[in-house]
Scaffold this motif. Structure first.
Motif, mmCIF file in Angstrom:
data_model
loop_
_atom_site.group_PDB
_atom_site.id
_atom_site.type_symbol
_atom_site.label_atom_id
_atom_site.label_comp_id
_atom_site.label_asym_id
_atom_site.label_seq_id
_atom_site.Cartn_x
_atom_site.Cartn_y
_atom_site.Cartn_z
ATOM 1 N N GLU A 1 0.825 -1.208 0.000
ATOM 2 C CA GLU A 1 0.000 0.000 0.000
ATOM 3 C C GLU A 1 0.861 1.262 0.000
ATOM 4 O OE1 GLU A 1 -2.549 -0.265 3.317
ATOM 5 O OE2 GLU A 1 -3.804 -1.872 2.471
ATOM 6 N N LYS A 2 1.953 1.219 0.742
ATOM 7 C CA LYS A 2 2.857 2.368 0.779
ATOM 8 C C LYS A 2 3.498 2.611 -0.591
ATOM 9 C CE LYS A 2 5.381 2.600 4.422
ATOM 10 N NZ LYS A 2 6.487 2.348 5.388
ATOM 11 N N ILE A 3 3.850 1.528 -1.299
ATOM 12 C CA ILE A 3 4.478 1.660 -2.622
ATOM 13 C C ILE A 3 3.513 2.303 -3.617
ATOM 14 C CG2 ILE A 3 5.336 0.341 -4.604
ATOM 15 C CD1 ILE A 3 6.544 -1.635 -2.575
ATOM 16 N N TYR A 4 2.262 1.811 -3.622
ATOM 17 C CA TYR A 4 1.276 2.356 -4.571
ATOM 18 C C TYR A 4 0.897 3.799 -4.218
ATOM 19 C CZ TYR A 4 0.442 -1.896 -7.255
ATOM 20 O OH TYR A 4 0.579 -2.976 -8.106
ATOM 21 N N ALA A 5 0.787 4.096 -2.929
ATOM 22 C CA ALA A 5 0.463 5.468 -2.530
ATOM 23 C C ALA A 5 1.579 6.431 -2.931
ATOM 24 C CB ALA A 5 0.230 5.528 -1.022
ATOM 25 N N LYS A 6 2.814 6.005 -2.794
ATOM 26 C CA LYS A 6 3.937 6.850 -3.196
ATOM 27 C C LYS A 6 3.961 7.055 -4.704
ATOM 28 C CE LYS A 6 8.948 7.216 -2.683
ATOM 29 N NZ LYS A 6 10.174 6.565 -2.174
ATOM 30 N N ALA A 7 3.603 6.005 -5.461
ATOM 31 C CA ALA A 7 3.594 6.133 -6.927
ATOM 32 C C ALA A 7 2.504 7.086 -7.391
ATOM 33 C CB ALA A 7 3.399 4.755 -7.559
ATOM 34 N N ARG A 8 1.328 7.036 -6.737
ATOM 35 C CA ARG A 8 0.233 7.924 -7.142
ATOM 36 C C ARG A 8 0.466 9.361 -6.697
ATOM 37 N NH1 ARG A 8 -2.836 3.352 -5.338
ATOM 38 N NH2 ARG A 8 -3.744 2.220 -7.111
ATOM 39 N N ALA A 9 1.125 9.536 -5.543
ATOM 40 C CA ALA A 9 1.331 10.891 -5.020
ATOM 41 C C ALA A 9 2.535 11.582 -5.621
ATOM 42 C CB ALA A 9 1.497 10.832 -3.495
#
Length: 233
Positions: A178-186
């Motif tokens: 979840e942290k990886i995907y949130a960082k990619a979207r942000a």
């Protein structure tokens, strides 16, 4: 043309019988062009005036004209539109009886040749043309979408590698993914924030420090840290 020739022959015969003292009677023939002379050269000006009238219309009027033009491409529809042009609105009389005017106002309605859906379709097409972005804006949006796709693909690969680890609990795996995907979207295409030219990127208070002051400050921080560690023991 046969009738004037016959009359000329009869007149000549009459003149010969009278001793040739009378003039020949000849009917006046149309020597001009049957179309009334030379053709008018106003076709180009008529086309310009039609284009000006079309440009002067609002969006609703333009949509109605375009819908009519689309229907008139078919011969059968064109004939029906031309026939429907002859309606009660083709003439307007004055000083009519009141009962007649009221009856005409109630029943005198032209038959619409295009539906509201056709007009709405042309309106939507014109609105789409007006709302079409310029080329540079469209290219910038396309580049932004491409960068987002690349970041999501990289995040998917990282998430796959995290999920393949056997010695990590499932809860930790889910949290890391979840942290990886949130960082990619942000990220939004920005890898890091750079400070101003000649300044600092952070917002610390106080005057800027030179190399000597920075070294002294680091030494004081290390001394304070060592002193705090001794007190904890």
């Amino acid at each position: 043309q046969q009738q004037p020739i016959k009359k000329r022959k009869l007149a000549a015969a009459a003149a010969g019988s009278n001793g040739g003292t009378e003039f020949e009677v000849v009917d006046q023939s149309d020597s001009d062009d049957p179309d009334g002379g030379s053709g008018s050269g106003g076709s180009s000006s008529d086309g310009d005036s039609d284009a000006d009238e079309f440009d002067a219309l609002d969006d609703a009027g333009k949509a109605e004209v375009l819908a009519l033009a689309k229907r008139m491409l078919r011969r059968k529809d064109k004939e029906s539109i031309l026939e429907a042009a002859y309606n009660r609105y083709a003439f307007h009389d004055d000083k009519l009886p009141r009962w007649f005017a009221e009856d005409e106002r109630r029943h005198m309605r032209p038959i619409p040749q295009v539906s509201k859906a056709d007009i709405d379709e042309e309106k939507a097409r014109l609105a789409a043309i007006d709302a079409r972005p310029i080329k540079k804006v469209a290219e910038a949006k396309a580049r932004k979408r491409k960068r987002m796709q690349v970041r999501l693909e990289q995040a998917r690969q990282k998430a796959t590698s995290v999920a393949a680890q056997d010695d990590v609990p499932m809860a930790s795996k889910m949290k890391e993914i979840e942290k990886i995907y949130a960082k990619a979207r942000a990220a939004n295409g920005v890898k890091g924030s750079k400070g101003k030219k000649g300044g600092r990127s952070d917002k610390r208070k106080g005057p800027a420090l030179d190399k000597r002051m920075k070294k002294d400050k680091r030494g004081m921080d290390r001394a304070a840290k060592r002193a705090g560690g001794k007190k904890g023991r």
